[in-house]
Design a protein around this motif. Structure first.
Motif, PDB file in Angstrom:
ATOM      1  N   ARG A  80      74.178  23.964  20.401  1.00 54.89           N
ATOM      2  CA  ARG A  80      72.732  23.914  20.196  1.00 54.89           C
ATOM      3  C   ARG A  80      72.124  22.707  20.898  1.00 54.89           C
ATOM      4  N   ASP A  84      69.195  22.865  23.730  1.00 54.02           N
ATOM      5  CA  ASP A  84      67.950  22.095  23.666  1.00 54.02           C
ATOM      6  C   ASP A  84      67.672  21.360  24.964  1.00 54.02           C
ATOM      7  N   LEU A  89      62.008  26.255  24.470  1.00 48.16           N
ATOM      8  CA  LEU A  89      62.246  26.362  23.033  1.00 48.16           C
ATOM      9  C   LEU A  89      62.814  27.745  22.734  1.00 48.16           C
ATOM     10  N   THR A 267      67.996  21.191  15.579  1.00 49.27           N
ATOM     11  CA  THR A 267      67.509  21.617  16.878  1.00 49.27           C
ATOM     12  C   THR A 267      66.027  21.303  17.050  1.00 49.27           C
ATOM     13  N   LYS A 268      65.609  21.346  18.296  1.00 51.88           N
ATOM     14  CA  LYS A 268      64.206  21.123  18.616  1.00 51.88           C
ATOM     15  C   LYS A 268      63.326  22.167  17.922  1.00 51.88           C
TER      16      LYS A 268
END
Length: 287
Positions: A80, A84, A89, A267-268
């Protein structure tokens, strides 16, 4: 030791059945069994207790299982992190929504419009060891394990049908409800827990007439006079039918939090969703 061996081992530990693991990986049962035996030889110890009908992890097997699960989480976090770095996204956000489904759903809707490549995985109940990016819950005990931020603090009320004798009262205490019949969520739901805990604190066990997993029908059953129920005034704002009378309970409130595991990579997409959710909750409180 091979990665595939560990995958077979982890799945067999969870299913307690080599045949089910073989079906999942579309290989013969003998391939799974032989792979596990090679793994046991490499580890220098048996990992399963075997009977004619099932397999179960022994103590050494449980130790390896925890290590494999941790390895899986580390690899997933690394994957992940790499995703990112791509700049866009994407990915998925896995949520356990134990309460306040309405405002969380609204946040998901708005976020999905802004970031259509992000996928959401939603659950309202979970196994004990299941991992989530965010847990939305009023369970204060989770503070011991997770990092958290407060989302909503709300008044709890008791709801009656219009013709209920207590509906004409301005104030009601929990103790006065000892002989009432309650409508609430099924065991495991946070509203069910709230009902149980408030009544026990008042010195009695609630008589539950209906358990339901749908908040809409909980409200309808109360409106029909099939019982009374505790309701969260903010979470259910705008959803209470005209056939209900709600009386706030003095000094009885519920706080909902967003929880996350500080040892896992956030995560973002998860960070931005959490920020949107906090913003919506703040706006809703001020409106």
């Amino acid at each position: 030791m091979e990665m595939l061996q560990l995958k077979y081992f982890k799945d067999a530990a969870e299913t307690q059945n080599f045949s089910k693991t073989a079906q999942k990986f579309t290989v013969p049962t003998s391939a799974v069994s032989q792979s596990i035996r090679r793994l046991e030889k490499e580890m220098g110890t048996p990992l399963f207790a075997r009977t004619s009908n099932r397999i179960t992890l022994n103590e050494d097997g449980k130790l390896l299982y925890r290590a494999v699960c941790q390895m899986d989480r580390t690899l997933e976090d690394t994957r992940r992190l790499f995703a990112d770095r791509s700049g866009s996204l994407t990915g998925e956000v896995k949520l356990l929504i134990a309460c306040n489904r309405r405002i969380v759903s609204d946040a998901i809707r708005q976020f999905s419009q802004l970031h259509p490549k992000v996928t959401f995985i939603l659950k309202h109940s979970a196994n004990k060891d299941e991992d989530f990016d965010l847990v939305i819950s009023d369970d204060g005990a989770l503070k011991e394990r997770y990092t958290h931020t407060e989302l909503i603090d709300e008044q709890i009320a008791v709801a009656f049908s219009l013709d209920h004798p207590l509906a004409a009262r301005e104030t009601v205490s929990v103790k006065e409800l000892a002989f009432e019949r309650f409508v609430t969520m099924q065991p495991g739901g946070r509203l069910h827990y709230l009902t149980q805990s408030l009544c026990i604190q008042a010195g009695f066990y609630p008589q539950i007439s209906i358990q339901c997993d749908d908040p809409y029908y909980i409200r309808k059953y109360i409106e029909m006079g099939l019982g009374i129920g505790f309701v969260p005034m903010f979470s259910w704002r705008g959803q209470l039918p005209e056939g209900l009378v709600c009386r706030p309970l003095k000094n009885v409130r519920r706080t909902t939090y967003a929880f996350w595991d500080p040892s896992r990579y956030m995560t973002k997409a998860t960070r931005q969703f959490l920020e949107l959710l906090r913003q919506l909750c703040c706006e809703a409180r001020e409106s």
